[in-house]
Motif scaffolding. Structure first.
Motif, short mmCIF file in Angstrom:
data_model
loop_
_atom_site.label_atom_id
_atom_site.label_comp_id
_atom_site.label_asym_id
_atom_site.label_seq_id
_atom_site.Cartn_x
_atom_site.Cartn_y
_atom_site.Cartn_z
N SER A 209 -38.04 -17.57 66.04
CA SER A 209 -37.93 -18.47 64.89
C SER A 209 -39.23 -18.46 64.09
N GLN A 210 -40.36 -18.35 64.77
CA GLN A 210 -41.64 -18.24 64.08
C GLN A 210 -41.73 -16.95 63.28
N ARG B 89 -40.53 -17.14 59.92
CA ARG B 89 -41.43 -17.84 59.00
C ARG B 89 -42.64 -16.96 58.68
N GLU C 188 -44.65 -15.66 60.77
CA GLU C 188 -45.78 -16.05 61.60
C GLU C 188 -45.86 -15.16 62.83
N LEU D 278 -36.44 -13.58 55.64
CA LEU D 278 -37.62 -14.36 55.27
C LEU D 278 -37.36 -15.20 54.03
N GLU E 86 -35.78 -18.31 51.56
CA GLU E 86 -35.80 -19.77 51.60
C GLU E 86 -34.54 -20.31 52.28
N SER F 128 -35.15 -20.32 55.90
CA SER F 128 -36.16 -21.35 56.21
C SER F 128 -35.54 -22.74 56.26
N LEU G 31 -33.98 -23.25 59.57
CA LEU G 31 -35.01 -23.47 60.59
C LEU G 31 -35.58 -24.88 60.48
N ASP G 32 -35.79 -25.34 59.25
CA ASP G 32 -36.30 -26.69 59.04
C ASP G 32 -35.32 -27.75 59.55
#
Length: 304
Positions: free
Chosen positions: A176-177, A180, A182, A214, A216, A219, A222-223
């Motif tokens: 999951s990172q 993002r 990361e 990657l 939005e 994201s 994930l948020d």
């Protein structure tokens, strides 16, 4: 021979495999077809194909084996219709109710009578043990299929101390990172497919294909608390795969360069081609395995 999927297991002890002794042990559980009234059979066949008797193939410090399962096909609808006819006949002739327990006995008799006429289906499961690094690799997409082979291997050799690979960090959290952007490992490129899951009994599931991972949109999921449980990626331009949060490797696709290398090494000899492919396959998975474990903090120490 190239694996399409892969589940791998850690051997907790060095068993000092002996080629001649293993050959004798495999022979005891060699596959034989279903008898007339046998619903299924499971045993070892040659990984080199039906024209060969050798039940193992050694190369590159590894040995490959292959299990074959044959089972009779009895359509449930056919059994159900025959059972219903028999129940109706008994109830009409004897003027009584046929209850569940008797129906099960009648069903067992019907299955037994139908087995000799049933068609059969067969499937093979390939696996190999890397004796230098103590890993078992199984070409299977489900743990139940892999466990069937493992159980047969345990029955064959008597003892097989195995465990699923354990890592320091949660693969779902780490992947999951990655989405993002990361700490993405330098040796992988993210693909365009993933599965996101909200954990819990009624958690939602999102499956994405041909998607910018990657973006939005991803994201936002994930948020909202979802985590990655499946992710497509490319490792060193050598292997494309879908990685699961249980460390399963699905839909493996090896590079054209590796495939061509095997073809050229084997030339026109099928056995030489098999040996070349096996050496390349085992070498690539031997390189991939420690890298994969490092992505998630390294392998957790075996329990004492």
């Amino acid at each position: 021979m190239w694996f399409k999927n892969c589940l791998f297991y850690r051997l907790s002890d060095d068993l000092h495999w002996d080629e001649d002794n293993l050959a004798e042990q495999l022979e005891k559980l060699k596959f034989s077809p279903c008898g007339k009234r046998e619903p299924s059979k499971y045993g070892w066949v040659s990984p080199l194909g039906q024209d060969h008797e050798q039940l193992q193939h050694w190369g590159n410090g590894c040995f490959m084996i292959c299990a074959r399962k044959e089972e009779k096909i009895l359509p449930a609808a056919v059994i159900k219709d025959k059972l219903q006819e028999k129940v109706q006949l008994i109830e009409a002739r004897e003027d009584r109710k046929v209850y569940r327990k008797e129906q099960q006995t009648l069903k067992d008799d019907i299955v037994h009578d139908c087995l000799p006429q049933a068609f059969t289906k067969s499937q093979r499961t390939f696996a190999y043990i890397d004796t230098r690094n103590n890993w078992l690799y199984v070409d299977a997409s489900s743990h139940s299929k892999a466990e069937a082979l493992i159980n047969l291997l345990r029955e064959t050799v008597g003892s097989l101390p195995l465990m699923l690979p354990q890592v320091q960090e949660s693969p779902a959290v780490v992947m999951s990172q990655w989405l993002r952007a990361e700490d993405v490992p330098e040796d992988i490129v993210l693909g365009n497919e993933c599965e996101l899951r909200e954990f819990g009994e009624e958690g939602s599931i999102i499956r994405c294909k041909n998607q910018d991972l990657l973006s939005e949109e991803i994201s936002q999921h994930l948020d909202a608390g979802k985590q990655v449980v499946k992710l497509s990626l490319n490792w060193q331009d050598c292997i494309q795969l879908v990685l699961g949060d249980d460390l399963s490797l699905k839909r493996l696709k090896f590079s054209d360069k590796l495939i061509t290398e095997g073809e050229e090494a084997g030339d026109a000899d099928p056995i030489a081609r098999f040996d070349a492919d096996f050496s390349l396959l085992s070498a690539e998975l031997a390189r991939l395995t420690p890298s994969l474990l490092d992505w998630f903090g390294g392998r957790r120490a075996d329990p004492i």
